[in-house]
Design a protein around this motif. Sequence first.
Motif, short mmCIF file in Angstrom:
data_model
loop_
_atom_site.label_atom_id
_atom_site.label_comp_id
_atom_site.label_asym_id
_atom_site.label_seq_id
_atom_site.Cartn_x
_atom_site.Cartn_y
_atom_site.Cartn_z
N SER A 8 -5.38 -0.22 3.73
CA SER A 8 -5.05 1.27 3.62
C SER A 8 -3.75 1.01 2.62
CB SER A 8 -4.72 2.19 5.10
OG SER A 8 -3.40 0.72 5.34
N ALA A 9 -3.57 -0.18 2.23
CA ALA A 9 -1.84 -0.22 1.89
C ALA A 9 -2.55 0.09 0.20
CB ALA A 9 -1.63 -1.82 1.63
N TYR A 10 -3.35 -0.28 -0.52
CA TYR A 10 -4.16 -0.47 -1.31
C TYR A 10 -4.50 1.06 -1.91
CZ TYR A 10 -7.52 -1.23 -4.86
OH TYR A 10 -8.13 -0.86 -7.03
N ASP A 11 -5.03 1.80 -1.09
CA ASP A 11 -4.81 3.40 -0.88
C ASP A 11 -3.54 3.72 -1.32
OD1 ASP A 11 -8.18 2.77 -1.44
OD2 ASP A 11 -8.04 2.85 0.75
N ILE A 12 -2.98 3.47 -0.05
CA ILE A 12 -1.97 3.94 0.06
C ILE A 12 -0.60 3.79 -1.36
CG2 ILE A 12 0.58 4.36 0.67
CD1 ILE A 12 -0.74 3.56 2.88
N ILE A 13 -1.10 2.74 -1.52
CA ILE A 13 -0.40 2.61 -3.22
C ILE A 13 -1.18 3.11 -4.43
CG2 ILE A 13 0.21 0.12 -5.07
CD1 ILE A 13 -0.01 -1.37 -2.52
N ARG A 14 -2.62 2.99 -4.79
CA ARG A 14 -2.92 3.89 -5.41
C ARG A 14 -2.70 5.60 -5.50
NH1 ARG A 14 -7.83 3.32 -8.00
NH2 ARG A 14 -6.73 3.46 -9.98
#
Length: 216
Positions: A8-14
């Motif tokens: 989820s953090a990866y998608d949030i950052i992007r």
Amino acid sequence: MQAATRHSAYDIIRNEHRAIAAVVHCFEQILKEVRDDALDPPFDVFELVMRYLAEFPDRFHHPKEDDFLFPALADRDPAVGEVIHELQQQHEDCVRKTAMLVQMLAAWKAGDADAFKAFDQAAREYIAFQWEHIRLEETQILPAAREKLTETDWEAIDAAFDENDDPIFGANPQAAFNGLFRKIVATAPAPWGLGTRREAKRQNVLSRIGLGRKLS
């Protein structure tokens, strides 16, 4: 064991990068039109943009990268340590640069004859700075994170980025930033947003001498 799936953090950052990039792009295009005398200065839009850039990246997005993503990645992949150090320095520079732009915008809006030139130059440098910053994170940090971070690493990072409550902004600041983003889109003049366009300076001059739109 390396992380095998998206987190989820990866998608949030992007997604947050996309939001920041959209605001920077809007800012860049509207500023160019003002510079070219194709549009009267939309100070309300510029103020919303400055508020977004001063609050969302500088006080909400970047600190989570500094506190969670970067330390974990530096431990797993020392090869990106130099890039991480550069990005952390850029995060500090962003705070100074946005504060300076806010002050310059206020001076320009107040009617300082030389203020637009100073604001325009600083804004162009800031925009180039932001594009390079996002490029470094998207091309070097996020790919390295997907390759090197473990599932345990991602659990802590996911928890940090999933958290909606923040002591600075109160409950659910992400919703507040989404609302500010939508306000920028609604207020920015077409085609960069959904707002109405204000007549260009040249057109105002033509109207005052009775030519209207005949020479447009």
